[in-house]
Design a protein around this motif. Structure first.
Motif, PDB file in Angstrom:
ATOM      1  N   ILE A 170       0.877  -1.165   0.000  1.00 45.49           N
ATOM      2  CA  ILE A 170       0.000   0.000   0.000  1.00 45.49           C
ATOM      3  C   ILE A 170       0.918   1.218   0.000  1.00 45.49           C
ATOM      4  O   ILE A 170       1.641   1.461   0.964  1.00 45.49           O
ATOM      5  N   ALA A 171       0.918   1.959  -1.091  1.00 50.66           N
ATOM      6  CA  ALA A 171       1.849   3.076  -1.267  1.00 50.66           C
ATOM      7  C   ALA A 171       1.193   4.403  -0.924  1.00 50.66           C
ATOM      8  O   ALA A 171       0.007   4.623  -1.208  1.00 50.66           O
ATOM      9  N   THR A 172       1.976   5.298  -0.313  1.00 49.11           N
ATOM     10  CA  THR A 172       1.514   6.670  -0.151  1.00 49.11           C
ATOM     11  C   THR A 172       1.389   7.287  -1.545  1.00 49.11           C
ATOM     12  O   THR A 172       1.967   6.777  -2.513  1.00 49.11           O
ATOM     13  N   PRO A 173       0.640   8.372  -1.679  1.00 52.76           N
ATOM     14  CA  PRO A 173       0.509   8.981  -3.005  1.00 52.76           C
ATOM     15  C   PRO A 173       1.858   9.328  -3.647  1.00 52.76           C
ATOM     16  O   PRO A 173       2.051   9.108  -4.840  1.00 52.76           O
ATOM     17  N   ALA A 174       2.801   9.841  -2.861  1.00 47.19           N
ATOM     18  CA  ALA A 174       4.115  10.177  -3.424  1.00 47.19           C
ATOM     19  C   ALA A 174       4.869   8.919  -3.834  1.00 47.19           C
ATOM     20  O   ALA A 174       5.472   8.866  -4.909  1.00 47.19           O
TER      21      ALA A 174
END
Length: 162
Positions: free
Chosen positions: A35-39
């Motif tokens: 699950i990646a942060t937007p950046a």
């Protein structure tokens, strides 16, 4: 089998070597959902994740007509954990899928490990010490990503939680 691990990734230099971390987690028999942060979702180093994990990288909240993409986890690992994400979670900010997943697990029965990657100037910021102390008191286990980068300590921090 250890179960499903939510691996929250933040945009920091160690993300370049996320494949090494994924290999170690898979070798330790974790099923991994990144699950990646937007950046972090914009960085090219996540392109091979699906081939390794069999799961797509999640990076945005679902639209109203889409199912919730996140399933229950046995543990949560944030690697690398940045100054921004650590402080957001400590403050209860819930502005993207990655921090939302972390906020949902904070203080609950699912163990959370954060592998901090924070430069010295930001470690000296008063908010960082306060956030780290707060999260530790809430049950978060911290490791520090050093130089040279070695994921071993981070993966080992998950062992007591199996």
């Amino acid at each position: 089998m250890p179960g499903l691990l939510h691996l929250v990734t933040c945009a920091a230099t160690p993300l370049r070597r996320i494949g090494e971390l994924l290999d170690q987690l898979v070798a330790a028999r974790w099923e991994v959902q990144v699950i990646a942060t937007p950046a972090a979702a914009t960085w090219p180093f996540l392109t091979g994740v699906r081939a390794t994990t069999g799961r797509p990288v999640l990076h945005r909240m679902p639209l109203p007509d889409e199912p919730w993409p996140v399933t229950a986890a046995a543990a949560v690992l944030v690697a690398p954990a940045t100054f921004n994400t650590i402080n957001k979670v400590a403050a209860g900010v819930n502005d993207n899928l990655a921090v939302g997943v972390l906020n949902e697990h904070l203080g609950g029965p699912v163990p959370v490990v954060m592998a901090a990657h924070v430069k010295p100037e930001l470690r000296a910021h008063p908010a960082f010490a306060r956030s780290r102390r707060f999260l530790t008191e809430a049950g978060v286990v911290f490791t520090d990503l050093g130089h040279p980068l070695d994921w071993t300590q981070t993966v080992a921090a998950l062992d007591p939680h199996r």
